[in-house]
Design a protein around this motif. Structure first.
Motif, PDB file in Angstrom:
ATOM      1  N   TYR A 125      -3.977  -6.549  -4.639  1.00  0.00           N
ATOM      2  CA  TYR A 125      -3.826  -6.452  -3.491  1.00  0.00           C
ATOM      3  C   TYR A 125      -4.543  -6.483  -3.245  1.00  0.00           C
ATOM      4  O   TYR A 125      -5.883  -6.429  -3.024  1.00  0.00           O
ATOM      5  CB  TYR A 125      -3.609  -4.367  -3.115  1.00  0.00           C
ATOM      6  N   ARG A 126      -4.430  -7.752  -2.940  1.00  0.00           N
ATOM      7  CA  ARG A 126      -5.480  -9.137  -1.701  1.00  0.00           C
ATOM      8  C   ARG A 126      -5.460  -8.600  -0.074  1.00  0.00           C
ATOM      9  O   ARG A 126      -4.897  -7.705   0.440  1.00  0.00           O
ATOM     10  CB  ARG A 126      -4.697 -10.452  -1.423  1.00  0.00           C
ATOM     11  N   LYS A 127      -6.663  -8.204  -0.377  1.00  0.00           N
ATOM     12  CA  LYS A 127      -7.211  -8.097   1.034  1.00  0.00           C
ATOM     13  C   LYS A 127      -7.964  -9.658   1.860  1.00  0.00           C
ATOM     14  O   LYS A 127      -8.166 -11.041   1.852  1.00  0.00           O
ATOM     15  CB  LYS A 127      -8.954  -7.712   1.387  1.00  0.00           C
ATOM     16  N   ASN A 128      -8.203  -9.531   3.448  1.00  0.00           N
ATOM     17  CA  ASN A 128      -8.490 -10.582   4.172  1.00  0.00           C
ATOM     18  C   ASN A 128      -9.793 -11.418   3.914  1.00  0.00           C
ATOM     19  O   ASN A 128     -10.546 -10.880   2.621  1.00  0.00           O
ATOM     20  CB  ASN A 128      -7.871 -10.361   5.701  1.00  0.00           C
ATOM     21  N   PHE A 129     -10.346 -12.005   4.610  1.00  0.00           N
ATOM     22  CA  PHE A 129     -11.224 -13.236   4.193  1.00  0.00           C
ATOM     23  C   PHE A 129     -13.113 -11.518   4.224  1.00  0.00           C
ATOM     24  O   PHE A 129     -13.238 -11.541   3.412  1.00  0.00           O
ATOM     25  CB  PHE A 129     -11.433 -13.878   5.051  1.00  0.00           C
ATOM     26  N   TRP A 130     -12.620 -10.953   4.967  1.00  0.00           N
ATOM     27  CA  TRP A 130     -13.705 -10.413   5.900  1.00  0.00           C
ATOM     28  C   TRP A 130     -13.828  -8.873   4.613  1.00  0.00           C
ATOM     29  O   TRP A 130     -13.824  -7.729   4.539  1.00  0.00           O
ATOM     30  CB  TRP A 130     -13.810  -9.421   7.062  1.00  0.00           C
ATOM     31  N   GLY A 131     -12.213  -8.655   3.790  1.00  0.00           N
ATOM     32  CA  GLY A 131     -12.395  -7.122   3.232  1.00  0.00           C
ATOM     33  C   GLY A 131     -11.319  -6.490   4.200  1.00  0.00           C
ATOM     34  O   GLY A 131     -12.113  -5.066   3.650  1.00  0.00           O
ATOM     35  N   THR A 132     -10.975  -6.267   5.109  1.00  0.00           N
ATOM     36  CA  THR A 132     -10.862  -4.985   5.702  1.00  0.00           C
ATOM     37  C   THR A 132      -9.781  -5.070   5.835  1.00  0.00           C
ATOM     38  O   THR A 132      -9.746  -3.485   6.020  1.00  0.00           O
ATOM     39  CB  THR A 132     -11.913  -5.417   7.387  1.00  0.00           C
ATOM     40  N   ASP A 133      -8.359  -5.697   5.265  1.00  0.00           N
ATOM     41  CA  ASP A 133      -7.320  -5.249   5.908  1.00  0.00           C
ATOM     42  C   ASP A 133      -6.686  -5.981   4.967  1.00  0.00           C
ATOM     43  O   ASP A 133      -6.890  -6.904   4.151  1.00  0.00           O
ATOM     44  CB  ASP A 133      -6.792  -5.546   6.795  1.00  0.00           C
ATOM     45  N   ARG A 134      -5.360  -5.161   3.904  1.00  0.00           N
ATOM     46  CA  ARG A 134      -4.906  -6.083   2.949  1.00  0.00           C
ATOM     47  C   ARG A 134      -4.101  -6.786   3.665  1.00  0.00           C
ATOM     48  O   ARG A 134      -3.615  -6.999   4.779  1.00  0.00           O
ATOM     49  CB  ARG A 134      -3.589  -4.996   2.559  1.00  0.00           C
ATOM     50  N   THR A 135      -4.216  -7.895   2.964  1.00  0.00           N
ATOM     51  CA  THR A 135      -2.535  -9.193   3.601  1.00  0.00           C
ATOM     52  C   THR A 135      -1.040  -9.129   3.236  1.00  0.00           C
ATOM     53  O   THR A 135      -0.090  -9.665   4.059  1.00  0.00           O
ATOM     54  CB  THR A 135      -3.010 -10.879   3.074  1.00  0.00           C
ATOM     55  N   GLY A 136      -0.914  -7.801   2.010  1.00  0.00           N
ATOM     56  CA  GLY A 136       0.388  -7.612   1.721  1.00  0.00           C
ATOM     57  C   GLY A 136       0.980  -8.522   0.736  1.00  0.00           C
ATOM     58  O   GLY A 136       1.991  -8.398   0.228  1.00  0.00           O
ATOM     59  N   LYS A 137      -0.132  -9.364   0.618  1.00  0.00           N
ATOM     60  CA  LYS A 137       0.084  -9.843  -0.938  1.00  0.00           C
ATOM     61  C   LYS A 137      -0.591  -9.425  -2.415  1.00  0.00           C
ATOM     62  O   LYS A 137      -1.489  -8.927  -1.943  1.00  0.00           O
ATOM     63  CB  LYS A 137      -0.975 -11.272  -1.234  1.00  0.00           C
ATOM     64  N   VAL A 138       0.187  -9.168  -3.374  1.00  0.00           N
ATOM     65  CA  VAL A 138       0.546  -8.218  -4.467  1.00  0.00           C
ATOM     66  C   VAL A 138       1.050  -8.705  -5.573  1.00  0.00           C
ATOM     67  O   VAL A 138       1.639  -9.589  -5.812  1.00  0.00           O
ATOM     68  CB  VAL A 138       1.404  -6.578  -4.127  1.00  0.00           C
ATOM     69  N   ASN A 139      -0.464  -8.946  -6.472  1.00  0.00           N
ATOM     70  CA  ASN A 139       0.154  -9.829  -7.679  1.00  0.00           C
ATOM     71  C   ASN A 139       0.118  -8.789  -8.431  1.00  0.00           C
ATOM     72  O   ASN A 139      -0.698  -7.905  -9.079  1.00  0.00           O
ATOM     73  CB  ASN A 139      -1.632 -10.698  -8.138  1.00  0.00           C
ATOM     74  N   ARG A 140       1.543  -8.508  -9.838  1.00  0.00           N
ATOM     75  CA  ARG A 140       1.549  -7.337 -10.458  1.00  0.00           C
ATOM     76  C   ARG A 140       1.646  -8.056 -11.807  1.00  0.00           C
ATOM     77  O   ARG A 140       2.330  -8.882 -12.025  1.00  0.00           O
ATOM     78  CB  ARG A 140       2.715  -6.589 -10.101  1.00  0.00           C
ATOM     79  N   TYR A 141       0.678  -7.866 -12.776  1.00  0.00           N
ATOM     80  CA  TYR A 141       0.788  -8.106 -14.187  1.00  0.00           C
ATOM     81  C   TYR A 141       0.532  -7.563 -15.295  1.00  0.00           C
ATOM     82  O   TYR A 141      -0.055  -6.205 -15.295  1.00  0.00           O
ATOM     83  CB  TYR A 141      -1.051  -8.201 -14.305  1.00  0.00           C
ATOM     84  N   PRO A 142       1.727  -7.099 -16.259  1.00  0.00           N
ATOM     85  CA  PRO A 142       1.758  -6.372 -16.968  1.00  0.00           C
ATOM     86  C   PRO A 142       0.818  -6.979 -17.754  1.00  0.00           C
ATOM     87  O   PRO A 142       0.700  -7.351 -18.399  1.00  0.00           O
ATOM     88  CB  PRO A 142       3.457  -6.857 -17.788  1.00  0.00           C
ATOM     89  N   LEU A 143       0.680  -5.126 -18.609  1.00  0.00           N
ATOM     90  CA  LEU A 143      -0.517  -5.006 -19.573  1.00  0.00           C
ATOM     91  C   LEU A 143       0.025  -6.288 -20.883  1.00  0.00           C
ATOM     92  O   LEU A 143      -0.832  -7.045 -21.797  1.00  0.00           O
ATOM     93  CB  LEU A 143      -1.007  -4.026 -19.772  1.00  0.00           C
TER      94      LEU A 143
END
Length: 129
Positions: A62-80
């Motif tokens: 779950y990606r966060k903004n530059f300051w690490g305070t809020d999520r950006t909404g971008k989610v990367n899902r990697y199947p193991l």
């Protein structure tokens, strides 16, 4: 919630909900705030520029903004099952792996790297991935 009587034991709230960030009792099936299913979560790590969720089947970033305070909404899902060539970087703490022909590099705090390094191989082996 803790009990003063040692015979009753102590309830720990260390199961963090990836959806809303609330700590839940370790044996919770659903989040007590947002009702998200927590049964498949093996590990949840909060880091500076993203949060990582590890389930039995996926590594979810779950990606966060530059300051690490809020999520950006971008989610990367990697199947193991599709992750290859896992490396735990040193001396700089970088978690590296190949996914879909690309090299992924995720910077981690040292304590999160150690936790992931201990837990991920167990999950992969347990699920025969």
């Amino acid at each position: 919630m803790t009990y003063l009587d040692d015979d009753l034991g102590m309830v720990t709230f260390s199961l963090i909900c990836p959806e809303c960030g609330v700590a839940n009792p370790d044996d919770s099936l659903n989040c007590m705030v947002c009702d998200r299913d927590l049964t498949n979560i093996v590990l949840f790590l909060e880091d500076d520029s993203f949060d990582l969720e590890l389930t039995n089947e996926h590594l979810i970033e779950y990606r966060k903004n530059f300051w690490g305070t809020d999520r950006t909404g971008k989610v990367n899902r990697y199947p193991l099952s599709e992750i290859r060539n896992i490396e735990y970087g040193s001396p700089v703490t970088r978690f590296k792996f190949d996914f879909n022909g690309e090299r992924k590099v995720i910077p981690l705090r040292k304590e999160n790297m150690e936790i992931l390094k201990d837990v991920l191989p167990i999950v992969i082996k347990r699920n025969n991935i």
